[in-house]
Motif scaffolding. Sequence first.
Motif, PDB file in Angstrom:
ATOM      1  N   GLU A 207      -6.377  -6.507   1.027  1.00  0.00           N
ATOM      2  CA  GLU A 207      -6.088  -5.091   1.274  1.00  0.00           C
ATOM      3  C   GLU A 207      -4.843  -4.640   0.533  1.00  0.00           C
ATOM      4  O   GLU A 207      -4.773  -3.508   0.050  1.00  0.00           O
ATOM      5  CB  GLU A 207      -5.925  -4.846   2.782  1.00  0.00           C
ATOM      6  CG  GLU A 207      -7.208  -5.028   3.576  1.00  0.00           C
ATOM      7  CD  GLU A 207      -7.004  -4.714   5.047  1.00  0.00           C
ATOM      8  OE1 GLU A 207      -5.878  -4.264   5.406  1.00  0.00           O
ATOM      9  OE2 GLU A 207      -7.930  -4.924   5.838  1.00  0.00           O
ATOM     10  N   LEU A 208      -3.856  -5.519   0.440  1.00  0.00           N
ATOM     11  CA  LEU A 208      -2.617  -5.180  -0.264  1.00  0.00           C
ATOM     12  C   LEU A 208      -2.903  -4.848  -1.714  1.00  0.00           C
ATOM     13  O   LEU A 208      -2.384  -3.869  -2.260  1.00  0.00           O
ATOM     14  CB  LEU A 208      -1.627  -6.341  -0.168  1.00  0.00           C
ATOM     15  CG  LEU A 208      -0.309  -6.194  -0.946  1.00  0.00           C
ATOM     16  CD1 LEU A 208       0.454  -4.972  -0.455  1.00  0.00           C
ATOM     17  CD2 LEU A 208       0.541  -7.455  -0.790  1.00  0.00           C
ATOM     18  N   ARG A 213      -3.559  -0.839  -6.112  1.00  0.00           N
ATOM     19  CA  ARG A 213      -4.350  -0.317  -7.223  1.00  0.00           C
ATOM     20  C   ARG A 213      -4.652   1.163  -7.033  1.00  0.00           C
ATOM     21  O   ARG A 213      -4.606   1.961  -7.987  1.00  0.00           O
ATOM     22  CB  ARG A 213      -5.647  -1.101  -7.375  1.00  0.00           C
ATOM     23  CG  ARG A 213      -5.485  -2.467  -7.979  1.00  0.00           C
ATOM     24  CD  ARG A 213      -4.909  -2.413  -9.385  1.00  0.00           C
ATOM     25  NE  ARG A 213      -5.807  -1.762 -10.335  1.00  0.00           N
ATOM     26  CZ  ARG A 213      -5.433  -1.226 -11.489  1.00  0.00           C
ATOM     27  NH1 ARG A 213      -4.150  -1.230 -11.841  1.00  0.00           N
ATOM     28  NH2 ARG A 213      -6.306  -0.667 -12.298  1.00  0.00           N
ATOM     29  N   LYS A 214      -4.941   1.570  -5.802  1.00  0.00           N
ATOM     30  CA  LYS A 214      -5.209   2.980  -5.537  1.00  0.00           C
ATOM     31  C   LYS A 214      -3.974   3.827  -5.830  1.00  0.00           C
ATOM     32  O   LYS A 214      -4.073   4.925  -6.388  1.00  0.00           O
ATOM     33  CB  LYS A 214      -5.638   3.164  -4.080  1.00  0.00           C
ATOM     34  CG  LYS A 214      -7.046   2.669  -3.783  1.00  0.00           C
ATOM     35  CD  LYS A 214      -7.401   2.865  -2.317  1.00  0.00           C
ATOM     36  CE  LYS A 214      -8.805   2.353  -2.013  1.00  0.00           C
ATOM     37  NZ  LYS A 214      -9.153   2.500  -0.574  1.00  0.00           N
ATOM     38  N   GLN A 215      -2.812   3.294  -5.459  1.00  0.00           N
ATOM     39  CA  GLN A 215      -1.570   4.022  -5.719  1.00  0.00           C
ATOM     40  C   GLN A 215      -1.310   4.144  -7.211  1.00  0.00           C
ATOM     41  O   GLN A 215      -0.863   5.190  -7.701  1.00  0.00           O
ATOM     42  CB  GLN A 215      -0.403   3.311  -5.034  1.00  0.00           C
ATOM     43  CG  GLN A 215      -0.455   3.355  -3.513  1.00  0.00           C
ATOM     44  CD  GLN A 215       0.605   2.484  -2.868  1.00  0.00           C
ATOM     45  OE1 GLN A 215       1.267   1.680  -3.527  1.00  0.00           O
ATOM     46  NE2 GLN A 215       0.768   2.627  -1.556  1.00  0.00           N
ATOM     47  N   GLU A 216      -1.609   3.090  -7.958  1.00  0.00           N
ATOM     48  CA  GLU A 216      -1.405   3.122  -9.402  1.00  0.00           C
ATOM     49  C   GLU A 216      -2.349   4.126 -10.067  1.00  0.00           C
ATOM     50  O   GLU A 216      -1.956   4.864 -10.967  1.00  0.00           O
ATOM     51  CB  GLU A 216      -1.626   1.728 -10.003  1.00  0.00           C
ATOM     52  CG  GLU A 216      -0.492   0.759  -9.735  1.00  0.00           C
ATOM     53  CD  GLU A 216      -0.633  -0.497 -10.574  1.00  0.00           C
ATOM     54  OE1 GLU A 216      -1.752  -1.023 -10.663  1.00  0.00           O
ATOM     55  OE2 GLU A 216       0.371  -0.929 -11.148  1.00  0.00           O
ATOM     56  N   VAL A 217      -3.599   4.118  -9.628  1.00  0.00           N
ATOM     57  CA  VAL A 217      -4.580   5.056 -10.192  1.00  0.00           C
ATOM     58  C   VAL A 217      -4.179   6.487  -9.881  1.00  0.00           C
ATOM     59  O   VAL A 217      -4.261   7.383 -10.729  1.00  0.00           O
ATOM     60  CB  VAL A 217      -5.991   4.755  -9.641  1.00  0.00           C
ATOM     61  CG1 VAL A 217      -6.964   5.859 -10.042  1.00  0.00           C
ATOM     62  CG2 VAL A 217      -6.475   3.411 -10.141  1.00  0.00           C
ATOM     63  N   SER A 356       3.533  -6.567  -5.916  1.00  0.00           N
ATOM     64  CA  SER A 356       2.073  -6.640  -5.942  1.00  0.00           C
ATOM     65  C   SER A 356       1.465  -6.178  -7.258  1.00  0.00           C
ATOM     66  O   SER A 356       0.507  -6.772  -7.749  1.00  0.00           O
ATOM     67  CB  SER A 356       1.485  -5.804  -4.796  1.00  0.00           C
ATOM     68  OG  SER A 356       0.087  -5.876  -4.788  1.00  0.00           O
ATOM     69  N   ALA A 357       2.004  -5.150  -7.868  1.00  0.00           N
ATOM     70  CA  ALA A 357       1.405  -4.563  -9.066  1.00  0.00           C
ATOM     71  C   ALA A 357       1.365  -5.543 -10.235  1.00  0.00           C
ATOM     72  O   ALA A 357       0.477  -5.466 -11.088  1.00  0.00           O
ATOM     73  CB  ALA A 357       2.158  -3.300  -9.471  1.00  0.00           C
ATOM     74  N   GLY A 417       9.727 -15.790   5.151  1.00  0.00           N
ATOM     75  CA  GLY A 417       9.524 -14.699   6.099  1.00  0.00           C
ATOM     76  C   GLY A 417       9.433 -13.325   5.463  1.00  0.00           C
ATOM     77  O   GLY A 417       9.333 -12.317   6.176  1.00  0.00           O
ATOM     78  N   LYS A 418       9.435 -13.252   4.149  1.00  0.00           N
ATOM     79  CA  LYS A 418       9.405 -11.955   3.475  1.00  0.00           C
ATOM     80  C   LYS A 418       8.035 -11.302   3.578  1.00  0.00           C
ATOM     81  O   LYS A 418       7.009 -11.940   3.336  1.00  0.00           O
ATOM     82  CB  LYS A 418       9.770 -12.136   1.996  1.00  0.00           C
ATOM     83  CG  LYS A 418       9.732 -10.844   1.181  1.00  0.00           C
ATOM     84  CD  LYS A 418      10.091 -11.099  -0.276  1.00  0.00           C
ATOM     85  CE  LYS A 418      10.036  -9.814  -1.088  1.00  0.00           C
ATOM     86  NZ  LYS A 418      10.376 -10.071  -2.518  1.00  0.00           N
ATOM     87  N   GLU A 419       8.015 -10.038   3.948  1.00  0.00           N
ATOM     88  CA  GLU A 419       6.781  -9.258   3.959  1.00  0.00           C
ATOM     89  C   GLU A 419       6.547  -8.758   2.543  1.00  0.00           C
ATOM     90  O   GLU A 419       7.346  -7.981   2.012  1.00  0.00           O
ATOM     91  CB  GLU A 419       6.890  -8.083   4.938  1.00  0.00           C
ATOM     92  CG  GLU A 419       6.996  -8.474   6.403  1.00  0.00           C
ATOM     93  CD  GLU A 419       5.692  -9.012   6.958  1.00  0.00           C
ATOM     94  OE1 GLU A 419       4.638  -8.807   6.307  1.00  0.00           O
ATOM     95  OE2 GLU A 419       5.716  -9.626   8.035  1.00  0.00           O
ATOM     96  N   ILE A 420       5.486  -9.202   1.900  1.00  0.00           N
ATOM     97  CA  ILE A 420       5.233  -8.819   0.523  1.00  0.00           C
ATOM     98  C   ILE A 420       4.649  -7.418   0.470  1.00  0.00           C
ATOM     99  O   ILE A 420       4.001  -6.940   1.399  1.00  0.00           O
ATOM    100  CB  ILE A 420       4.293  -9.816  -0.175  1.00  0.00           C
ATOM    101  CG1 ILE A 420       2.954  -9.916   0.547  1.00  0.00           C
ATOM    102  CG2 ILE A 420       4.958 -11.181  -0.263  1.00  0.00           C
ATOM    103  CD1 ILE A 420       1.972 -10.825  -0.156  1.00  0.00           C
ATOM    104  N   SER A 421       4.886  -6.736  -0.648  1.00  0.00           N
ATOM    105  CA  SER A 421       4.408  -5.361  -0.794  1.00  0.00           C
ATOM    106  C   SER A 421       3.992  -5.138  -2.241  1.00  0.00           C
ATOM    107  O   SER A 421       4.189  -5.973  -3.116  1.00  0.00           O
ATOM    108  CB  SER A 421       5.529  -4.381  -0.423  1.00  0.00           C
ATOM    109  OG  SER A 421       6.665  -4.591  -1.226  1.00  0.00           O
TER     110      SER A 421
END
Length: 421
Positions: A207-208, A213-217, A356-357, A417-421
């Motif tokens: 989902e991440l 990808r949706k944000q990039e588009v 993530s990108a 413990g880092k929440e990736i984004s």
Amino acid sequence: MSSYRQTNPAERRGFIAEMSQTERRTFIAAFGGWALDAFDFMVFTFVISTLGTIFHIDKGQAGMLATVTLLFSAVGGWLAGILADRIGRVRVLQGTILWFSVCTMLIGFAQSFDQILVLRALQGLGFGGEWAVGSVLIGEMVRTEYRGRTVGTVQSGWAIGWAVAAGIYTVAFSLLPDEYAWRVLFWIGVVPAVLVLFIRKNVPEPELYQRTRKQEVASEKPMSAWSIFSPRLLKTTVLSALLCTGVQGGYYAVTTWLPTFLKTERHLSVIGTGGYLSVIILGSFIGYLVGAVLTDRLGRRANLLIFAALSSVTIYIYTRVALSNEQMLFLGFPLGFAASGIFSGMGAYLTELFPSAVRATGQGFAYNFGRGIGALFPSLVGYLANTSGLGAAIGMFAGGAYFIVLLAAIFLPETKGKEIS
């Protein structure tokens, strides 16, 4: 009772039991892919002497066959990472598995050294891509508290694939003439292609990744593959690449030359036997699992520092202390344990260091840059051995490699413990 309730369920039942169905299926796909990748890669190490006899290959050409796969895997890993950031982790993972499976099978039909060399190079493209993409996929799919253990346990699939390759090698060469047995081993290498069917049916895109990808588009400004060299990420990219160079350079320097050193300079007959190999594989498997636990409990950097130190001590003992056959047999366990356990924290750490990108791009570049440079270490050890002796050469390059690991780990941030984004 109160202490029991405060215990993390994953500690009581095992983290795999606590996974969701999607997490578990992704884990199975990544673990299976890496185990089968190991099988396809390690088969070559068992048949190299047979190939030398049949195709009249000298030691230099044999070394070239080993190095070309690693060099091309460096290219394949980065390219697969770039594609995974553009068209999806799952799609590219399927493509890399099919690629290295088919190339492995085709090696079984080769009729000359040149054909094997070309197919080994092509095999390397898929070999490098599978880890880069599979590690990102599982790292993004599982929840934060399980990431280190999950990705590290996936890494243990290498020992399973190695053991299966050893077992099938023993059976094939016991039942068939050498000129056919080696071909059968490579033909079996097409089996990983079946895993693609499981992945297509059971593993979705994280989902991440889909959200990114949706944000990039929507923004119409996707991050370039070269963004990993931008001022914001350059330090992370350089230090990650150095870290991976140290981990893999040390591993290749030791695993390539140590058996030769122990046979020719220490005159130990246990080296190369099934018992010694079994002990090393068992040590590797346990090392992967212990490293997977430590990377979550103590942190990514602590795991790297501990296993780098253990590896350095083990190498010193092997190259500087006089050992008997019996002692060497038992010392195969700490060798496999230390050299393999250091890899367990790598996947989760790299996943958390890059956004993530460009996560697959950055992770693919760093890990496979390290693999490409590390592939040169065996050759460099060989050249230095001509003047300094093989034991000193192994110690110098392996020790230097693990010192690089220590430096890179110190200057990189802790991401436990880092929440990736």
